[in-house]
Each structure stands twice: as structure tokens, then as C-alpha cells.
Design an enzyme around this catalytic site. Structure first.
Site, PDB file in Angstrom:
ATOM      1  N   SER A   7       0.815  -1.224   0.000  1.00  0.00           N
ATOM      2  CA  SER A   7       0.000   0.000   0.000  1.00  0.00           C
ATOM      3  C   SER A   7       0.846   1.269   0.000  1.00  0.00           C
ATOM      4  CB  SER A   7      -0.929   0.021   1.216  1.00  0.00           C
ATOM      5  OG  SER A   7      -1.616   1.265   1.239  1.00  0.00           O
ATOM      6  N   LYS A  67     -13.615  -4.160   2.166  1.00  0.00           N
ATOM      7  CA  LYS A  67     -14.519  -3.034   1.876  1.00  0.00           C
ATOM      8  C   LYS A  67     -15.966  -3.316   2.285  1.00  0.00           C
ATOM      9  CE  LYS A  67     -11.628  -0.879  -1.615  1.00  0.00           C
ATOM     10  NZ  LYS A  67     -11.490  -0.330  -2.961  1.00  0.00           N
TER      11      LYS A  67
END
Ligand code: ATR
Length: 275
Positions: free
Chosen positions: A15, A66
Site C-alpha cells: 500500500s 470493503k
């Protein structure tokens, strides 16, 4: 105390969010703490309860959490509700507000950074997974003349068509039907996960003819089969999702801290040549 933020995912080592948010904070002379959290599958809520107890202010969420973040939220924005997925949370006491900035970041990258308007244009979007779902509302809000969404599994495209009925001129179809579309598309956007495995969605070369832009949501993958097919079909402008990544981060930063960072330096820093 330094404001605490993090990004959670699994895997998470890749990330770029800590780098992006630290550089945004530096633009304003802010000191923030922004870490990576390697989430355990099934352990999202317990881990985020702990993070909040440590005084966290906000969280970015990447795959595969998510939907967990969606379930965890107490207040969902319309974009999060429509996307069925959350990529950003804000913590204020017992309140957990949720947003999905992927679509708005993508829209801003195309219309502002790349300078390609959607209003009045014909758009072709490949894919009907989470990425496409998140992009539809902000795309339709730009009022394209027509947005054609194509998917391998037609039932998933039809489901999206039904849930966005009334939001704009959205037409769904299968790849085979694209050969019958005669009006050219102004832009073609690959929101499938095909490029992550080096695959090419079965889009006919004719779908690219006349397009000013081909956009690949995946980033830092170089010239993917999709971008290669677009180039071979004569599309002049190719882009990957690096701008979308940085723009969704800027939306998150603005939402958390009330200031909009300049995205150009970070996009420049993270851009990997396509060819
Ligand atoms: P994401 O959240 O990244 O969108 P997803 O929800 O798993 O991931 O959705 C993946 C999307 O890529 C789907 O639209 C999938 O098509 P199907 O619904 O038919 O499975 C699409 N996809 C993946 N590989 C593909 C390929 N090789 N060709 C065409 N579409 C592909």
C-alpha cells in the site's frame, strides 16, 4: 496527541497510502501518524474496535475488507450505500461515518487531471464488480450522453443496470453485443480485474475506434493487455489508475482534515511508465 490514521487490507505491504497521506500532511505542516494494518479475515470489527480505542481518527480500507467496513459503519454516504462497499471511515465518538471515494477519485482524475470531459460523451465501462459499481454514480452525475456497461456475466451487468435505474442514461450488455454498436465511444474504461492476471476482456477492437482515452483502473502494471489493445486500435491517450489512487486519497484527506492537498506531485512521483 498526533492524529492517528491507517489503511487496512490483506495483503497490505504494497500500500502506498502511508506515503501519500504523509506527503499530503507535510504540504500543510501537519504531523500525522499513518500506519498499515494487516487485517485478519473475519477479524475486521475486533481490530478496528481496538484501533478506535487507541484514539484513531480515520481509516482507509482496501481488499478484502470493503464490505466489512460497510457493515461496521453507523452512517453511510450515498456513494458508499450505492457501491455496497466502503473505502474510508471517519471516527467521531460512537459514530463511524463511511464513504467510498474510489469513483469520485477516478472521475476527477479523468475530467480534471487528464482533461477529458464526460458530459455529453459516450462512455464504455468494462466490468460489473465492485470497482465498476463504485464508479457508476459519479460517472452518471457528469451526465454522459450514454454510458454502456459491458460484462462477461450478463446477469451481474443487468443487476447493476437495475440498481442504477433513473440515475442517468445507462445501458448494459454483453461483449458480443458490442460488435453491433455503431456510434463510437469517446472513452473506454477497464474496471475488470482481468489485468491483474494478465488477461484481456473480450472487447472487440472496433469498440476503441474513435476513443480519445483508454483508462485502466489497475496501476503500476505497465502496458496491460487492455492498454496494449487500445494502443493497437489507435487510441492516442492511455492512462492507468495511479491518478485515481492519489485522488481518492485526497478526497479522504479533505474529508478528515478539511484541506484539499495538491495531488500533482504525488501522481508524478508514483507514475510508472506504461510501455
Ligand atoms: P473488483 O472489486 O476489482 O471489481 P470483482 O468484484 O471480483 O472485482 O469483479 C471483477 C470484474 O472483472 C467482474 O466484472 C468480472 O467479470 P464477471 O462478472 O463476468 O466475472 C471481470 N473480469 C475478471 N476477469 C475478466 C476477464 N478475463 N474478462 C472479462 N471480465 C473479467
Amino acid at each position: 496527541m498526533t492524529d492517528k490514521y491507517a489503511v487496512i487490507g490483506n495483503p497490505i505491504d504494497f500500500s502506498k497510502s502511508p506515503l501519500i497521506h504523509q506527503s499530503f500532511a507535510a504540504q500543510f505542516g501537519h504531523a500525522i501518524e499513518y500506519t498499515r494494518i494487516l487485517g485478519e479475515i473475519g477479524g475486521f470489527a475486533a481490530r478496528i474496535d481496538r484501533f478506535r480505542a487507541e484514539g484513531a481518527r480515520g481509516l482507509n480500507i482496501t481488499a478484502p475488507f470493503k464490505r466489512d467496513a460497510f457493515a461496521y459503519a453507523t452512517d453511510l454516504s450515498e456513494s458508499a450505500r450505492r457501491a455496497g462497499a466502503v473505502n474510508c471511515l471517519k471516527f467521531e465518538g460512537a459514530r463511524v461515518s463511511a464513504e467510498n471515494f474510489d469513483g469520485v477519485g477516478l472521475t476527477r482524475d479523468i475530467t480534471v487531471n487528464l482533461g477529458v470531459p464526460m458530459r455529453g460523451r459516450r462512455m464504455l465501462v468494462l466490468g460489473a464488480g465492485g470497482a465498476a459499481r463504485g464508479a457508476l454514480l459519479p460517472f452518471l452525475a457528469e451526465q454522459p450522453a450514454e454510458l454502456v456497461l459491458v460484462n462477461r456475466t450478463l446477469s451481474k451487468a443487468a443487476e447493476l443496470g437495475a440498481s442504477f435505474a433513473g440515475a442517468g442514461n445507462l445501458v448494459v450488455c454483453g461483449y458480443a453485443e458490442l460488435a453491433d454498436v455503431t456510434a463510437p465511444f469517446d472513452m473506454v474504461i477497464n474496471a475488470t480485474s482481468a489485468s491483474l492476471r494478465g488477461e484481456l476482456p473480450p472487447v472487440p477492437p472496433s469498440a476503441f475506434s474513435g476513443a480519445a482515452l483508454a483508462y485502466e483502473l489497475a496501476y503500476a502494471k505497465g502496458l496491460t493487455p487492455f492498454l496494449g489493445a487500445a494502443r493497437a486500435a489507435g487510441v492516442a491517450r492511455l492512462a492507468d489508475g495511479v491518478g485515481m489512487l492519489v485522488e481518492q486519497a485526497a478526497e479522504a484527506f479533505l474529508w478528515w482534515r478539511g484541506l484539499r492537498p495538491d495531488t500533482a506531485p504525488m501522481i508524478g512521483h508514483l507514475t510508472v511508465p506504461l510501455a
